[in-house]
Design a protein around this motif. Structure first.
Motif, PDB file in Angstrom:
ATOM      1  N   LEU A 151     -36.736  35.358  63.591  1.00  0.00           N
ATOM      2  CA  LEU A 151     -36.671  33.186  64.117  1.00  0.00           C
ATOM      3  C   LEU A 151     -35.482  34.111  65.450  1.00  0.00           C
ATOM      4  O   LEU A 151     -34.140  34.727  64.889  1.00  0.00           O
ATOM      5  CB  LEU A 151     -35.949  32.267  63.784  1.00  0.00           C
ATOM      6  N   GLY A 152     -35.653  33.491  66.516  1.00  0.00           N
ATOM      7  CA  GLY A 152     -35.023  34.756  67.666  1.00  0.00           C
ATOM      8  C   GLY A 152     -34.716  33.284  68.968  1.00  0.00           C
ATOM      9  O   GLY A 152     -34.893  32.247  69.202  1.00  0.00           O
ATOM     10  N   ASP A 153     -34.152  33.633  69.903  1.00  0.00           N
ATOM     11  CA  ASP A 153     -33.228  32.565  70.736  1.00  0.00           C
ATOM     12  C   ASP A 153     -34.056  32.806  71.496  1.00  0.00           C
ATOM     13  O   ASP A 153     -33.990  33.925  72.702  1.00  0.00           O
ATOM     14  CB  ASP A 153     -31.748  32.809  71.099  1.00  0.00           C
ATOM     15  N   GLU A 154     -35.307  32.859  71.245  1.00  0.00           N
ATOM     16  CA  GLU A 154     -36.459  32.663  72.477  1.00  0.00           C
ATOM     17  C   GLU A 154     -36.558  32.147  73.288  1.00  0.00           C
ATOM     18  O   GLU A 154     -38.037  32.062  74.645  1.00  0.00           O
ATOM     19  CB  GLU A 154     -37.830  33.193  72.434  1.00  0.00           C
ATOM     20  N   GLY A 155     -36.024  30.862  73.669  1.00  0.00           N
ATOM     21  CA  GLY A 155     -36.236  29.724  74.530  1.00  0.00           C
ATOM     22  C   GLY A 155     -37.211  28.401  74.009  1.00  0.00           C
ATOM     23  O   GLY A 155     -36.874  27.768  74.076  1.00  0.00           O
ATOM     24  N   ALA A 156     -38.761  28.698  73.405  1.00  0.00           N
ATOM     25  CA  ALA A 156     -39.121  27.848  72.990  1.00  0.00           C
ATOM     26  C   ALA A 156     -39.748  28.577  71.808  1.00  0.00           C
ATOM     27  O   ALA A 156     -40.254  29.427  72.208  1.00  0.00           O
ATOM     28  CB  ALA A 156     -39.952  27.141  74.428  1.00  0.00           C
ATOM     29  N   TYR A 157     -40.759  27.885  70.744  1.00  0.00           N
ATOM     30  CA  TYR A 157     -41.496  28.134  70.267  1.00  0.00           C
ATOM     31  C   TYR A 157     -42.458  26.804  70.060  1.00  0.00           C
ATOM     32  O   TYR A 157     -42.305  25.610  70.024  1.00  0.00           O
ATOM     33  CB  TYR A 157     -40.895  27.877  69.248  1.00  0.00           C
ATOM     34  N   ASP A 158     -44.117  27.571  70.315  1.00  0.00           N
ATOM     35  CA  ASP A 158     -44.682  26.363  70.012  1.00  0.00           C
ATOM     36  C   ASP A 158     -46.115  26.194  69.050  1.00  0.00           C
ATOM     37  O   ASP A 158     -46.057  28.215  68.981  1.00  0.00           O
ATOM     38  CB  ASP A 158     -45.489  26.376  71.952  1.00  0.00           C
ATOM     39  N   CYS A 159     -46.379  25.548  68.190  1.00  0.00           N
ATOM     40  CA  CYS A 159     -47.613  26.160  66.842  1.00  0.00           C
ATOM     41  C   CYS A 159     -46.386  27.465  66.475  1.00  0.00           C
ATOM     42  O   CYS A 159     -48.111  27.788  65.513  1.00  0.00           O
ATOM     43  CB  CYS A 159     -48.801  25.858  67.277  1.00  0.00           C
ATOM     44  N   ALA A 160     -45.809  27.823  66.039  1.00  0.00           N
ATOM     45  CA  ALA A 160     -45.579  28.391  65.004  1.00  0.00           C
ATOM     46  C   ALA A 160     -44.949  27.908  63.640  1.00  0.00           C
ATOM     47  O   ALA A 160     -44.824  26.972  63.131  1.00  0.00           O
ATOM     48  CB  ALA A 160     -44.066  29.321  65.890  1.00  0.00           C
ATOM     49  N   HIS A 161     -45.225  28.769  62.450  1.00  0.00           N
ATOM     50  CA  HIS A 161     -45.419  28.930  60.868  1.00  0.00           C
ATOM     51  C   HIS A 161     -44.084  29.699  60.702  1.00  0.00           C
ATOM     52  O   HIS A 161     -44.923  30.810  60.793  1.00  0.00           O
ATOM     53  CB  HIS A 161     -46.282  28.837  60.873  1.00  0.00           C
ATOM     54  N   PHE A 162     -42.923  29.010  60.452  1.00  0.00           N
ATOM     55  CA  PHE A 162     -41.585  29.832  59.505  1.00  0.00           C
ATOM     56  C   PHE A 162     -41.816  29.648  58.996  1.00  0.00           C
ATOM     57  O   PHE A 162     -41.624  28.506  57.740  1.00  0.00           O
ATOM     58  CB  PHE A 162     -40.551  29.427  60.992  1.00  0.00           C
ATOM     59  N   ASP A 163     -41.887  30.877  57.337  1.00  0.00           N
ATOM     60  CA  ASP A 163     -42.379  31.016  55.544  1.00  0.00           C
ATOM     61  C   ASP A 163     -41.328  31.839  55.528  1.00  0.00           C
ATOM     62  O   ASP A 163     -41.445  33.033  55.713  1.00  0.00           O
ATOM     63  CB  ASP A 163     -44.159  30.941  56.286  1.00  0.00           C
ATOM     64  N   GLY A 164     -40.641  31.089  54.546  1.00  0.00           N
ATOM     65  CA  GLY A 164     -40.097  32.071  53.428  1.00  0.00           C
ATOM     66  C   GLY A 164     -39.271  32.990  54.365  1.00  0.00           C
ATOM     67  O   GLY A 164     -39.023  34.353  53.346  1.00  0.00           O
ATOM     68  N   LEU A 165     -38.338  32.345  56.087  1.00  0.00           N
ATOM     69  CA  LEU A 165     -37.145  33.143  55.859  1.00  0.00           C
ATOM     70  C   LEU A 165     -35.701  32.505  55.128  1.00  0.00           C
ATOM     71  O   LEU A 165     -35.289  31.879  54.428  1.00  0.00           O
ATOM     72  CB  LEU A 165     -36.924  32.815  57.329  1.00  0.00           C
ATOM     73  N   ALA A 166     -34.976  34.062  54.596  1.00  0.00           N
ATOM     74  CA  ALA A 166     -33.736  33.033  54.776  1.00  0.00           C
ATOM     75  C   ALA A 166     -32.682  34.073  55.646  1.00  0.00           C
ATOM     76  O   ALA A 166     -32.212  35.603  56.157  1.00  0.00           O
ATOM     77  CB  ALA A 166     -33.499  34.658  53.268  1.00  0.00           C
ATOM     78  N   LEU A 167     -32.340  33.185  56.464  1.00  0.00           N
ATOM     79  CA  LEU A 167     -31.546  33.611  58.177  1.00  0.00           C
ATOM     80  C   LEU A 167     -29.830  33.105  57.273  1.00  0.00           C
ATOM     81  O   LEU A 167     -29.031  32.505  56.885  1.00  0.00           O
ATOM     82  CB  LEU A 167     -32.077  32.150  59.126  1.00  0.00           C
ATOM     83  N   GLU A 168     -29.278  34.508  57.546  1.00  0.00           N
ATOM     84  CA  GLU A 168     -28.155  34.416  57.624  1.00  0.00           C
ATOM     85  C   GLU A 168     -27.114  34.091  59.008  1.00  0.00           C
ATOM     86  O   GLU A 168     -27.593  35.141  59.754  1.00  0.00           O
ATOM     87  CB  GLU A 168     -27.321  36.087  57.095  1.00  0.00           C
ATOM     88  N   ASP A 169     -26.772  33.192  58.885  1.00  0.00           N
ATOM     89  CA  ASP A 169     -25.211  33.040  60.740  1.00  0.00           C
ATOM     90  C   ASP A 169     -26.427  33.118  62.116  1.00  0.00           C
ATOM     91  O   ASP A 169     -26.086  34.397  62.437  1.00  0.00           O
ATOM     92  CB  ASP A 169     -24.550  34.017  60.211  1.00  0.00           C
ATOM     93  N   PRO A 170     -27.792  32.381  61.681  1.00  0.00           N
ATOM     94  CA  PRO A 170     -28.657  32.761  63.006  1.00  0.00           C
ATOM     95  C   PRO A 170     -27.963  31.398  64.348  1.00  0.00           C
ATOM     96  O   PRO A 170     -27.073  30.556  64.421  1.00  0.00           O
ATOM     97  CB  PRO A 170     -29.864  31.708  62.634  1.00  0.00           C
ATOM     98  N   GLN A 171     -27.751  32.547  65.437  1.00  0.00           N
ATOM     99  CA  GLN A 171     -27.448  31.649  66.458  1.00  0.00           C
ATOM    100  C   GLN A 171     -28.302  31.421  67.622  1.00  0.00           C
ATOM    101  O   GLN A 171     -29.342  32.209  68.638  1.00  0.00           O
ATOM    102  CB  GLN A 171     -26.227  32.489  67.258  1.00  0.00           C
ATOM    103  N   VAL A 172     -28.995  30.146  67.393  1.00  0.00           N
ATOM    104  CA  VAL A 172     -29.656  29.539  68.012  1.00  0.00           C
ATOM    105  C   VAL A 172     -29.416  28.264  68.944  1.00  0.00           C
ATOM    106  O   VAL A 172     -29.169  27.077  68.182  1.00  0.00           O
ATOM    107  CB  VAL A 172     -30.843  29.116  67.184  1.00  0.00           C
ATOM    108  N   ARG A 173     -29.059  29.071  69.935  1.00  0.00           N
ATOM    109  CA  ARG A 173     -28.935  27.920  71.289  1.00  0.00           C
ATOM    110  C   ARG A 173     -29.758  27.199  71.930  1.00  0.00           C
ATOM    111  O   ARG A 173     -30.388  28.420  73.060  1.00  0.00           O
ATOM    112  CB  ARG A 173     -27.600  27.788  71.692  1.00  0.00           C
ATOM    113  N   GLY A 174     -29.999  25.790  72.329  1.00  0.00           N
ATOM    114  CA  GLY A 174     -31.361  25.543  73.572  1.00  0.00           C
ATOM    115  C   GLY A 174     -32.660  25.898  73.356  1.00  0.00           C
ATOM    116  O   GLY A 174     -33.044  25.876  74.354  1.00  0.00           O
ATOM    117  N   VAL A 175     -32.766  26.127  71.940  1.00  0.00           N
ATOM    118  CA  VAL A 175     -34.805  26.261  72.339  1.00  0.00           C
ATOM    119  C   VAL A 175     -35.170  25.343  71.432  1.00  0.00           C
ATOM    120  O   VAL A 175     -34.768  24.509  71.153  1.00  0.00           O
ATOM    121  CB  VAL A 175     -33.726  27.812  70.797  1.00  0.00           C
TER     122      VAL A 175
END
Length: 234
Positions: free
Chosen positions: A40-64
């Motif tokens: 998961l990144g700061d890509e601007g937009a995600y459409d029809c994405a499935h995020f499964d089993g992620l372990a995110l530490e301090d993600p910086q996601v702004r305005g997505v």
């Protein structure tokens, strides 16, 4: 995007029904279009994405923007999603720990078996959102706007909704303790099916809520304290 209107209708119907059973991943109208994403990144937009089993530490996601997405069995620790938008999103088995979700926008979203602890969500907007079997611990929703939101069989401890606006919010089967209400604006908020109601402050802001006679009796000591009433038998 696929099936967005239909998904929104299903979510809204589920919320209006109150304690309807949550859906499974395969029940989603856009399930067959989902693509598994391993990061998961700061890509601007995600459409029809499935995020499964992620372990995110301090993600910086702004305005997505997340649209017609699914999130399963994932943990987010710290980080921020400020100003992000979630539309037609289904989440199951997610954990949010001290995450900044302030000023986010959630519409036609379903949470199933989620846990939120120390989350900052002040100024967020939730419209047609349902929570099923979720746990909230010290969540900050100050100044948030909740419209047609359902908390079904949830546990809410020390949730702060001071200065928030709640319209058409229900709590069937939920346990509420330490709710901070000061200066909140309630309209058509139904607490009658809640298993318990505990107010930590701002009980006078319950105007606009509906409770049962038994709940009113249980809240009597809190009302008495708030209005400086001394109750003595002798």
């Amino acid at each position: 995007a696929y099936g967005r209107g239909r998904f929104g209708e299903l979510i809204f119907s589920s919320i209006r029904m109150g304690s309807g059973m949550p859906r499974e991943l395969a029940d989603l109208s856009f399930a067959r279009f989902l693509e598994v994403r391993e990061t998961l990144g700061d890509e601007g937009a995600y459409d029809c994405a499935h995020f499964d089993g992620l372990a995110l530490e301090d993600p910086q996601v702004r305005g997505v923007a997340f649209s017609e997405c699914a999130v399963t069995d994932s943990t987010v620790t710290g980080g921020m999603f400020r100003y992000s938008r979630f539309t037609d999103v289904w989440l199951r088995g997610t954990r949010w720990i001290r995450t900044d979700l302030s000023e986010t926008n959630w519409m036609d979203v379903e949470f199933v078996m989620a846990a939120l602890s120390g989350v900052e969500a002040f100024g967020a907007t939730l419209r047609r959102v349902s929570f099923h079997n979720c746990k909230f611990d010290s969540v900050n929703l100050r100044g948030a706007t909740l419209i047609d939101v359902s908390f079904v069989d949830c546990v809410l401890r020390d949730v702060d909704i001071m200065d928030a606006k709640l319209t058409g919010v229900t709590f069937p089967g939920s346990e509420v303790t330490g709710l901070m209400l000061r200066n909140a604006k309630l309209k058509n908020v139904d607490l009658r099916e809640a298993r318990s109601i505990g107010i930590g402050g701002g009980v006078e802001s319950l105007s606009g809520a509906t409770v049962t006679n038994m709940q009113l009796l249980e809240l009597a000591p809190v009302f008495a304290q708030a209005f400086g009433i001394v109750v003595k038998d002798r």
